[in-house]
Design a protein around this motif. Structure first.
Motif, PDB file in Angstrom:
ATOM      1  N   ASN A   1       1.069  -1.183   0.014  1.00 17.87           N
ATOM      2  CA  ASN A   1       0.089  -0.066  -0.184  1.00 17.87           C
ATOM      3  C   ASN A   1       1.025   1.394  -0.144  1.00 17.87           C
ATOM      4  N   ASP A   2       0.776   2.212  -0.816  1.00 16.98           N
ATOM      5  CA  ASP A   2       1.340   3.366  -0.865  1.00 16.98           C
ATOM      6  C   ASP A   2       1.290   4.388   0.271  1.00 16.98           C
ATOM      7  N   LYS A   3       0.459   4.046   1.210  1.00 12.86           N
ATOM      8  CA  LYS A   3       0.128   4.898   2.169  1.00 12.86           C
ATOM      9  C   LYS A   3       0.521   4.303   3.774  1.00 12.86           C
ATOM     10  N   ASP A   4       0.633   5.137   4.626  1.00 15.43           N
ATOM     11  CA  ASP A   4       1.129   4.779   5.936  1.00 15.43           C
ATOM     12  C   ASP A   4       0.039   3.964   6.546  1.00 15.43           C
ATOM     13  N   MET A   5       0.251   2.990   7.616  1.00 10.49           N
ATOM     14  CA  MET A   5      -0.621   2.305   8.293  1.00 10.49           C
ATOM     15  C   MET A   5      -0.223   2.393   9.719  1.00 10.49           C
ATOM     16  N   PRO A   6      -1.627   2.287  10.436  1.00  7.51           N
ATOM     17  CA  PRO A   6      -1.387   2.263  12.111  1.00  7.51           C
ATOM     18  C   PRO A   6      -0.162   1.141  12.539  1.00  7.51           C
ATOM     19  N   ALA A   7       0.022   1.503  13.842  1.00  4.20           N
ATOM     20  CA  ALA A   7       1.008   0.558  14.578  1.00  4.20           C
ATOM     21  C   ALA A   7       0.320  -0.941  14.593  1.00  4.20           C
TER      22      ALA A   7
ATOM     23  N   GLN B   1       8.065  -5.822  10.534  1.00  3.61           N
ATOM     24  CA  GLN B   1       9.410  -5.285  10.884  1.00  3.61           C
ATOM     25  C   GLN B   1       9.450  -3.841  10.454  1.00  3.61           C
ATOM     26  N   SER B   2      10.266  -3.071  11.348  1.00  4.30           N
ATOM     27  CA  SER B   2      10.311  -1.644  11.252  1.00  4.30           C
ATOM     28  C   SER B   2      10.960  -1.148   9.826  1.00  4.30           C
ATOM     29  N   THR B   3      11.672  -1.838   9.187  1.00  2.66           N
ATOM     30  CA  THR B   3      12.289  -1.677   7.913  1.00  2.66           C
ATOM     31  C   THR B   3      11.244  -1.308   6.897  1.00  2.66           C
ATOM     32  N   PHE B   4      10.203  -2.077   7.143  1.00  3.04           N
ATOM     33  CA  PHE B   4       8.948  -2.052   6.156  1.00  3.04           C
ATOM     34  C   PHE B   4       8.274  -0.700   6.408  1.00  3.04           C
ATOM     35  N   SER B   5       8.066  -0.478   7.641  1.00  5.57           N
ATOM     36  CA  SER B   5       7.427   0.696   8.151  1.00  5.57           C
ATOM     37  C   SER B   5       7.983   1.939   7.648  1.00  5.57           C
ATOM     38  N   ALA B   6       9.153   1.990   7.947  1.00  2.09           N
ATOM     39  CA  ALA B   6      10.330   3.189   7.811  1.00  2.09           C
ATOM     40  C   ALA B   6      10.149   3.784   6.330  1.00  2.09           C
TER      41      ALA B   6
END
Length: 378
Positions: free
Chosen positions: A73-79, A104-109
């Motif tokens: 998804n090209d948008k941020d997601m919640p924790a 994993q934090s790498t994907f969220s960063a």
């Protein structure tokens, strides 16, 4: 004419014909395709919020690794969730089957994912962001300039593509691309560009450029392909992908010259290598005045590197295959005759049959392809 002369002429003609037919390309049979299934993928539970705002599934990337389907998804997601998630082909349209989120934090960063790629040997999977923004003077937006990769089956240990093993983004490559895309209008370095395509051969990564210009508010749509060589660096049991410094523009495709009847604002939104046919596939899409659509194209490796035009994909009736009402953004190969397309319809309430899209959904299309195979490596 005597009999001997007649038979000699016939024999010569047959030999000439045989030589000509022997030189015909292996992929002489035109590719045709048909959309055989469409539906909605549930990306996350209905009612998902981020900062008290409804989260929309704007799916921009898809890849099948032979076992799992990966989506981004090209948008941020919640924790607790992630913009990158997995499903199996059997559960694609199953709304009761929750995706597996890669948390994993790498994907969220990394932010604003655009395209997956897989090396032809199936050993590595890559995922790129758009590289469409940077904030001078600080690192707040560096995450928009990231390429991730991991060994097949090892998606829980993604690596950042960089010259070293400590970088958290791939921002170092942004300047390389900006300098390569410099022009008479923008000498030295291009201020703004957007990457929406990524493909891999056994020796090179290919990036597809969708937008070029002064800023995200002032740009020109493109279908431009650039290449850079890579190698696999081994250190004990660890393998890393490293890029060379041979960035090149290999194809600058002008869609309007290829087919003047198509919409004027089409631009590249995906680039993939097809190992079954030794072809590259490209999606060009548009989003203009509420109109959403996408068209598919193919090209041989030789023609791609020779800066020749792509060929528009058509159905058996000779009409262009496209996705009216949907902005298809990426494709992946399920097998040698089926493609899966995923659509990023932004926040439009698009429809599939009698169904209307919900915010947590993304449209998908299964495409059946009929063509002769060519297994020659690129």
């Amino acid at each position: 004419m005597n009999y001997r002369l007649f038979t000699s002429i016939i024999t010569a003609l047959l030999l000439i014909y045989g030589c000509k037919t022997a030189r015909l390309p292996a992929n002489i049979t035109p590719i045709t395709a048909t959309i055989t299934e469409e539906g909605f993928l549930n990306c996350f539970p209905s009612g998902t919020l981020l900062n008290k705002q409804t989260v929309w599934c704007e799916a921009s990337a898809v890849l099948y690794d032979g076992k799992n389907l990966f989506f981004a998804n090209d948008k941020d997601m919640p924790a607790g969730q992630s913009p990158v998630f997995m499903k199996t082909p059997a559960t694609l349209s199953d709304s009761t089957n929750v995706p597996i989120y890669l948390t994993q934090s790498t994907f969220s960063a990394a932010r604003k994912y655009e395209d997956f790629a897989q090396t032809p040997d199936g050993k590595f999977i890559l995922l790129t962001t758009a590289f469409d923004r940077v904030k001078p003077g600080n690192h707040d937006w560096d995450g928009y300039n990231t390429i991730l990769y991991w060994a097949k089956g090892d998606q829980h240990q993604p690596h950042v593509l960089a010259p070293d093993d400590t970088s958290r983004t791939s921002i170092v490559y942004r300047q390389k691309i900006a300098q390569l895309l410099a022009s008479a209008e923008f000498p030295g370095t291009l201020p703004y560009f957007k990457v929406e395509g990524l493909a891999a051969t056994d020796k090179q990564l290919l990036f597809g450029i969708r937008e070029e210009g002064k800023s995200y508010e002032s740009f020109t749509y493109r279908a431009k392909i650039i290449s850079v060589s890579y190698r696999i660096e081994k250190n004990g049991y660890t393998e890393r992908i490293r890029l060379a410094d041979d960035w090149k523009i290999i194809n600058d495709f002008v869609i309007s010259k290829a087919d003047s009847t198509l919409p004027k604002s089409l631009a590249l939104s995906s680039l993939e290598y097809d190992p079954y046919r030794n072809l590259f596939w490209m999606i060009t899409s548009l989003e203009s005045n509420g109109q959403l659509d996408a068209y598919l194209w193919t090209i041989t490796p030789n023609d791609l590197y020779a800066n020749k035009p792509f060929t528009l994909l058509r159905n058996a009736q000779g009409q262009p295959l496209h996705t009216p009402g949907h902005k298809a953004e990426d494709l992946t190969f399920l097998d040698d005759h089926r493609l899966l397309l995923i659509a990023d319809d932004d926040r439009a309430r698009t429809t599939v049959g009698i169904q209307t899209r919900k915010p947590n959904q993304a449209a998908y299309f299964l495409v059946t392809v009929s063509s002769q195979k060519n297994h020659t490596s690129p």
